[in-house]
Write a protein that holds these residues in place. Structure first.
Motif, PDB file in Angstrom:
ATOM      1  N   ILE A   1       0.832  -1.204   0.000  1.00  0.00           N
ATOM      2  CA  ILE A   1       0.000   0.000   0.000  1.00  0.00           C
ATOM      3  C   ILE A   1       0.867   1.255   0.000  1.00  0.00           C
ATOM      4  O   ILE A   1       0.579   2.234  -0.701  1.00  0.00           O
ATOM      5  CB  ILE A   1      -0.959   0.003   1.206  1.00  0.00           C
ATOM      6  N   PHE A   2       1.954   1.228   0.805  1.00  0.00           N
ATOM      7  CA  PHE A   2       2.860   2.378   0.791  1.00  0.00           C
ATOM      8  C   PHE A   2       3.412   2.620  -0.604  1.00  0.00           C
ATOM      9  O   PHE A   2       3.438   3.758  -1.090  1.00  0.00           O
ATOM     10  CB  PHE A   2       4.013   2.185   1.775  1.00  0.00           C
ATOM     11  N   TYR A   3       3.851   1.555  -1.267  1.00  0.00           N
ATOM     12  CA  TYR A   3       4.428   1.722  -2.596  1.00  0.00           C
ATOM     13  C   TYR A   3       3.412   2.257  -3.589  1.00  0.00           C
ATOM     14  O   TYR A   3       3.722   3.161  -4.380  1.00  0.00           O
ATOM     15  CB  TYR A   3       5.004   0.396  -3.106  1.00  0.00           C
ATOM     16  N   TRP A   4       2.188   1.710  -3.591  1.00  0.00           N
ATOM     17  CA  TRP A   4       1.202   2.205  -4.551  1.00  0.00           C
ATOM     18  C   TRP A   4       0.911   3.687  -4.306  1.00  0.00           C
ATOM     19  O   TRP A   4       0.767   4.454  -5.254  1.00  0.00           O
ATOM     20  CB  TRP A   4      -0.072   1.389  -4.455  1.00  0.00           C
ATOM     21  N   ALA A   5       0.842   4.078  -3.034  1.00  0.00           N
ATOM     22  CA  ALA A   5       0.628   5.493  -2.723  1.00  0.00           C
ATOM     23  C   ALA A   5       1.827   6.336  -3.158  1.00  0.00           C
ATOM     24  O   ALA A   5       1.660   7.452  -3.683  1.00  0.00           O
ATOM     25  CB  ALA A   5       0.371   5.662  -1.233  1.00  0.00           C
ATOM     26  N   TRP A   6       3.012   5.805  -2.923  1.00  0.00           N
ATOM     27  CA  TRP A   6       4.222   6.545  -3.313  1.00  0.00           C
ATOM     28  C   TRP A   6       4.254   6.755  -4.815  1.00  0.00           C
ATOM     29  O   TRP A   6       4.508   7.856  -5.310  1.00  0.00           O
ATOM     30  CB  TRP A   6       5.457   5.775  -2.837  1.00  0.00           C
ATOM     31  N   TRP A   7       3.982   5.710  -5.579  1.00  0.00           N
ATOM     32  CA  TRP A   7       4.019   5.847  -7.039  1.00  0.00           C
ATOM     33  C   TRP A   7       2.940   6.818  -7.513  1.00  0.00           C
ATOM     34  O   TRP A   7       3.168   7.602  -8.436  1.00  0.00           O
ATOM     35  CB  TRP A   7       3.826   4.485  -7.718  1.00  0.00           C
ATOM     36  N   ILE A   8       1.763   6.759  -6.902  1.00  0.00           N
ATOM     37  CA  ILE A   8       0.694   7.673  -7.314  1.00  0.00           C
ATOM     38  C   ILE A   8       1.062   9.114  -6.987  1.00  0.00           C
ATOM     39  O   ILE A   8       0.795  10.035  -7.776  1.00  0.00           O
ATOM     40  CB  ILE A   8      -0.644   7.267  -6.653  1.00  0.00           C
ATOM     41  N   SER A   9       1.694   9.332  -5.840  1.00  0.00           N
ATOM     42  CA  SER A   9       2.116  10.688  -5.495  1.00  0.00           C
ATOM     43  C   SER A   9       3.212  11.190  -6.432  1.00  0.00           C
ATOM     44  O   SER A   9       3.354  12.400  -6.638  1.00  0.00           O
ATOM     45  CB  SER A   9       2.601  10.751  -4.035  1.00  0.00           C
ATOM     46  N   TRP A  10       3.981  10.277  -7.013  1.00  0.00           N
ATOM     47  CA  TRP A  10       5.005  10.643  -7.988  1.00  0.00           C
ATOM     48  C   TRP A  10       4.427  10.825  -9.383  1.00  0.00           C
ATOM     49  O   TRP A  10       5.076  11.409 -10.252  1.00  0.00           O
ATOM     50  CB  TRP A  10       6.091   9.560  -8.026  1.00  0.00           C
ATOM     51  N   ALA A  11       3.222  10.294  -9.631  1.00  0.00           N
ATOM     52  CA  ALA A  11       2.674  10.260 -10.983  1.00  0.00           C
ATOM     53  C   ALA A  11       2.530  11.640 -11.638  1.00  0.00           C
ATOM     54  O   ALA A  11       2.820  11.783 -12.830  1.00  0.00           O
ATOM     55  CB  ALA A  11       1.334   9.529 -10.989  1.00  0.00           C
TER      56      ALA A  11
ATOM     57  N   PRO B   1      -6.198  11.874  -2.788  1.00  0.00           N
ATOM     58  CA  PRO B   1      -7.064  12.637  -3.705  1.00  0.00           C
ATOM     59  C   PRO B   1      -6.626  12.513  -5.161  1.00  0.00           C
ATOM     60  O   PRO B   1      -7.476  12.537  -6.068  1.00  0.00           O
ATOM     61  CB  PRO B   1      -6.951  14.078  -3.200  1.00  0.00           C
ATOM     62  N   PHE B   2      -5.310  12.340  -5.397  1.00  0.00           N
ATOM     63  CA  PHE B   2      -4.872  12.234  -6.785  1.00  0.00           C
ATOM     64  C   PHE B   2      -5.259  10.892  -7.405  1.00  0.00           C
ATOM     65  O   PHE B   2      -5.395  10.798  -8.624  1.00  0.00           O
ATOM     66  CB  PHE B   2      -3.357  12.445  -6.897  1.00  0.00           C
ATOM     67  N   THR B   3      -5.460   9.864  -6.587  1.00  0.00           N
ATOM     68  CA  THR B   3      -5.942   8.592  -7.109  1.00  0.00           C
ATOM     69  C   THR B   3      -7.314   8.754  -7.746  1.00  0.00           C
ATOM     70  O   THR B   3      -7.598   8.195  -8.816  1.00  0.00           O
ATOM     71  CB  THR B   3      -6.016   7.540  -5.984  1.00  0.00           C
ATOM     72  N   VAL B   4      -8.165   9.528  -7.100  1.00  0.00           N
ATOM     73  CA  VAL B   4      -9.498   9.805  -7.655  1.00  0.00           C
ATOM     74  C   VAL B   4      -9.366  10.530  -8.991  1.00  0.00           C
ATOM     75  O   VAL B   4     -10.057  10.206  -9.970  1.00  0.00           O
ATOM     76  CB  VAL B   4     -10.330  10.636  -6.666  1.00  0.00           C
TER      77      VAL B   4
END
Length: 509
Positions: free
Chosen positions: A317-327, A478-481
């Motif tokens: 979960i940390f990694y998926w959030a990290w990658w999304i925050s980098w997206a 929020p950026f995932t949405v």
């Protein structure tokens, strides 16, 4: 500064507020300190939305893979006659350096060793845990993160170069929200992207500063791995990447990216051939097959019947959030250097090439570390637990010839990755806060460079790597949405790309 937008003003004010908030001692604010608040929000997000990150990342991967095999893959990111601006080698070097260079160097040996001794389900320090350790390292750094980057980069390149829209995130959602993206809704969308970028990049810059400090203290007597040392490193590297940022995309970032890939390949090939080559390549081949075979189950795996097992939250979960925050950052940068490529070419290049390189990287460094422990009983994990994750790579080098030279080369590589990532981020933040300008003013980039360094410094000061991780997970939600809406927006736009005859036939059917 005449190109700045309301997004620039709002983003700078909010980011500076967080930096000032972090400077205030915890004893003054008690439960309302930045560390206390981020800890509480982080816990709520993991408890309530961990599944959301997991499912969203898999949706992005499925979407990217499907694009390769559809007729939409023939669409060119630009005018029909446009050709790519950069060669394949330079293109790959630039997207890879911006994407996850620092992280691979930091976790290349440390993450597999952690999974080997603390696996999600397997017996620790066993053959099964060794296989799982490398398989999950492939998983965390493979198709899913690059699919996240693919979605954002593709959307930005498609709408900016083919539809002639501004290169900002609000314009990507015009097919969904219409002209409402020109008002306060658009400002909010672009602000969320900038906010996620600042703290996503701050996480990697913090990792880089920690590893440079750890490497210097581990390699040279008299240098201590303290916050003061990390602060000095951040200041020095900030000056260097700001100098690089003034030279523009086709000089500083391009040359540094090529240098990064050369140094990374040299380091990896030396360890490959100086170490247990057959074991490493056998591990690579076996783990790659196991990764592909287990990809569907790993993509949706959590531990609902074992509440004490927080492994998936702490890692996946940390990694998926990290990658999304980098997206927002990586996607904007990849889009900028990908004009003229087809959607199929773009997707295959961004999705598969870095995934294979990352798998080989973990096989070489992580495989060597696990092999040394499994067959020789090395002390790599002991060093990690007593000193920190940042020394794992340098402890591994002690088992190879020319260990001092390898350590110095690795420190230099981390510095160049640090400079490239921060340089690229200042370009992206400048672009996103000047209505998508392909050449943002140097004053804007300078200001964002200082803010990035300040954010990384404060997060390290208030809680080290734990604070950096929490910030990434919070910024990503929020950026995932927004990313899910981007997928829907792309689908709507691609359907409109159908020739009129095919659209009429579709309506008749």
């Amino acid at each position: 500064m005449n190109k700045i937008t309301p997004v620039f003003t709002v983003s700078v004010i909010v980011t500076l507020f967080f930096i000032i908030w972090g400077i205030i001692p915890e004893g003054v604010l008690n439960n309302f300190s930045l560390n206390a608040v981020t800890t509480a929000v982080h816990s709520i997000i993991l408890e309530k939305f961990g599944w959301f990150y997991l499912i969203s990342a898999s949706i992005f991967l499925a979407f990217a893979l499907l694009l390769i095999f559809t007729k939409y893959g023939n669409i060119r990111l630009g005018k029909e006659g446009d050709q790519p601006e950069y060669s394949y080698l330079t293109w790959f070097a630039m997207l890879f350096s911006a994407g996850m260079g620092i992280g691979l160097v930091f976790w290349g040996a440390a993450e597999p060793m952690f999974h080997y001794y603390y696996p999600p389900l397997e017996e620790p320090a066993s053959e099964e845990s060794a296989r799982a350790a490398l398989r999950y390292s492939f998983f965390h750094w493979g198709l899913h993160p690059w699919a996240i980057y693919t979605v954002v980069g593709l959307a930005l390149a498609y709408f900016q170069f083919r539809k002639k829209s501004p290169g900002v995130f609000s314009s990507l959602l015009r097919p969904v929200f219409g002209d409402r993206v020109d008002g306060s809704l658009g400002i909010l969308i672009n602000f969320i992207a900038v906010f996620a970028t600042v703290f996503g990049v701050a996480t990697s810059l913090g990792l880089g500063a920690s590893q440079i400090s750890g490497g210097l203290s581990y390699t040279f007597d008299g240098i201590e791995n303290t916050f003061t040392t990390q602060l000095i490193i951040i200041i020095v590297v900030t000056i260097l990447f700001m100098i690089s940022a003034q030279t523009g995309l086709n000089r500083g970032i391009k040359y540094l990216s090529n240098l990064n890939i050369i140094l990374a390949l040299a380091l990896m090939l030396f360890v490959l051939f100086a170490g247990p080559t057959n074991f490493i390549m056998d591990t690579f081949s076996t783990t790659l097959g196991s990764y592909i075979q287990n990809l569907p189950s790993m993509s949706f795996r959590l531990a609902p019947f074992d509440p004490e097992n927080t492994w998936y939250e702490d890692w996946t979960i940390f990694y998926w959030a990290w990658w999304i925050s980098w997206a927002p950052f990586v996607g904007t940068f990849i889009a900028r250097v990908s004009r003229g490529r087809t959607i199929r070419e773009f997707t295959i290049g961004v999705l598969l090439v870095p995934t294979l390189f990352g798998a080989l990287w973990f096989s070489v460094f992580g495989g060597s570390a696990i092999g040394l422990d499994y067959f020789q009983g090395s002390s790599i994990l002991g060093e990690i637990e007593s000193v920190g994750e940042e020394v794992a790579l340098f402890e591994l080098f002690n088992y190879f010839p020319f260990s001092m030279f390898l350590s110095i080369l690795a420190i230099f590589l981390i510095c160049t990755f640090f400079i490239t990532s921060a340089d690229s981020a200042t370009f992206v933040l400048g672009m996103q806060t000047t209505n998508g300008s392909l050449n943002p003013p140097n004053t804007v980039k300078l200001l964002w460079g200082i803010i990035q360094a300040g954010a990384a410094t404060i997060l390290l000061y208030i809680g080290g790597l734990a604070a950096l991780q929490k910030a990434s997970i919070i910024a990503a939600l929020p950026f995932t949405v927004i990313m899910l809406l981007i997928v829907y927006s792309l689908i709507k736009s691609f359907i409109e790309e159908l020739p009129k005859g095919q659209k009429m036939q579709k309506e008749i059917d």
